[in-house]
Design a protein around this motif. Structure first.
Motif, short mmCIF file in Angstrom:
data_model
loop_
_atom_site.label_atom_id
_atom_site.label_comp_id
_atom_site.label_asym_id
_atom_site.label_seq_id
_atom_site.Cartn_x
_atom_site.Cartn_y
_atom_site.Cartn_z
N THR A 33 33.46 22.57 57.50
CA THR A 33 32.11 22.67 56.81
C THR A 33 31.96 23.43 58.17
O THR A 33 31.47 24.10 56.71
N VAL A 34 31.95 23.30 58.53
CA VAL A 34 31.22 23.80 59.64
C VAL A 34 31.58 25.19 59.61
O VAL A 34 31.22 26.49 59.67
N ALA A 35 33.54 25.35 59.46
CA ALA A 35 33.90 26.51 59.66
C ALA A 35 33.64 27.53 58.24
O ALA A 35 33.20 28.74 58.32
N ALA A 36 33.66 26.60 57.23
CA ALA A 36 33.19 27.46 55.69
C ALA A 36 31.95 27.55 55.90
O ALA A 36 31.61 28.83 55.66
N ASP A 80 23.26 20.11 58.72
CA ASP A 80 23.76 21.29 59.59
C ASP A 80 24.27 20.32 61.13
O ASP A 80 23.37 19.58 61.14
N TYR A 81 25.10 21.12 61.11
CA TYR A 81 25.71 20.13 62.71
C TYR A 81 25.51 21.77 63.62
O TYR A 81 25.67 22.70 63.01
N GLU A 82 25.51 21.36 64.49
CA GLU A 82 25.66 22.19 66.26
C GLU A 82 26.66 22.49 66.71
O GLU A 82 27.34 20.94 67.46
N LEU A 101 30.58 18.14 67.61
CA LEU A 101 29.47 18.96 66.65
C LEU A 101 28.93 18.04 65.88
O LEU A 101 28.87 17.31 65.79
N THR A 102 27.38 18.07 65.92
CA THR A 102 26.23 17.48 65.69
C THR A 102 25.14 17.52 64.63
O THR A 102 24.97 18.39 64.71
N ASP A 227 32.42 10.37 67.34
CA ASP A 227 32.11 10.65 65.88
C ASP A 227 31.91 11.67 66.41
O ASP A 227 32.36 12.29 65.70
N ASP A 228 31.15 12.00 67.58
CA ASP A 228 30.28 13.52 67.65
C ASP A 228 31.46 14.49 68.24
O ASP A 228 31.06 15.55 68.10
N VAL A 229 32.37 14.12 69.65
CA VAL A 229 33.49 14.53 69.70
C VAL A 229 34.32 15.55 69.08
O VAL A 229 35.16 14.89 68.29
#
Length: 247
Positions: A33-36, A80-82, A101-102, A227-229
């Motif tokens: 999702t982040v890549a897209a 929204d992830y950073e 990614l969090t 979960d975020d790692v």
């Protein structure tokens, strides 16, 4: 995966990986999702998305899950992830780099501090360990892709910088900017890779054994279970003999 390539098939870690399988798809979906969202939803025109899909397919993620993760990128009001990087020290003086990614920076920072402190480590400042690593491209193939000589010749022809092969498979290293060009050339010669990604390669390794090795593996497992790692990289080496004792 974290650390040395041989860890992929070590039985000590297999149980932990099986337990985490249910969470694996959600992490892979998040990366897709982040890549897209950061590029375009077309893997042929978005190198990061293509790499994320390759990683998902290598873990047998269903096609519907992949397509759903891509479509989330254009959803109104989506999360929204950073991308964040944490650096720290583990038992035995090992250096660790954790990529996350969090959608909640404060939650992730608190979790990282807690995991490090509870497992014999210390969270460091930004830049505290990354100076001992190189940021490179990494392409992974299974051992069945070809012999050591075949893969080495194909990799050099494609423009790779280095190749490491053992009974577990082949790891092909490239300059950051050459990663996806080399990957496409190798795919024509060797077939689809298991993974294509940017990686942190340690310039020197630290041998770890005894209680330090056991504590280090517990720390890495705890980090990977968060979960975020997204990925954990380290400069550690643990011998097969020590791993067998810990199994």
């Amino acid at each position: 995966m974290a650390g040395h390539s041989k860890f992929k098939n070590i039985m000590y870690r297999k149980g932990a990986q099986d337990k985490k399988r249910s969470a694996m798809f959600s992490k892979l979906s998040r990366e897709i999702t982040v890549a897209a969202k950061m590029g375009v939803p077309d893997p042929d025109a978005n190198a990061r998305l293509r790499a994320a899909i390759i990683a998902a397919r290598a873990q047998s993620m269903p096609k519907d899950n992949i397509e759903r993760a891509i479509s989330k990128a254009s959803a109104v009001g989506g999360e929204d992830y950073e991308e964040l990087r944490y650096e720290g020290f583990g038992p035995g003086g090992v250096s660790l780099i954790v990529e996350a990614l969090t959608d909640n920076r404060n939650r992730t920072a608190t979790n990282m501090r807690t995991i490090f402190s509870r497992n014999g480590g210390n969270l460091g400042a930004s830049g505290s360990v990354s100076h001992g690593f190189q940021r490179l491209g990494l392409i992974s193939y299974p051992a069945s892709a070809g012999s050591t000589d075949q893969v080495f010749e194909a990799a050099i022809e494609a423009g790779a910088e280095d190749v490491e092969s053992d009974e577990d498979g082949h790891e092909i290293w490239t300059a950051q900017e050459d990663l996806h060009g080399v990957a496409r050339s190798l795919e024509a010669a060797l077939g689809a890779p298991e993974s294509v990604k940017l990686a942190w390669r340690a310039q020197t390794a630290v041998d770890v054994d005894g209680d330090d090795a056991e504590s280090l593996l517990k720390l890495i497992d705890a980090l990977e279970e968060d979960d975020d790692v997204h990925t954990v990289w380290g400069n550690y080496e643990v011998s097969d003999e020590v791993m067998e004792k810990l199994a």
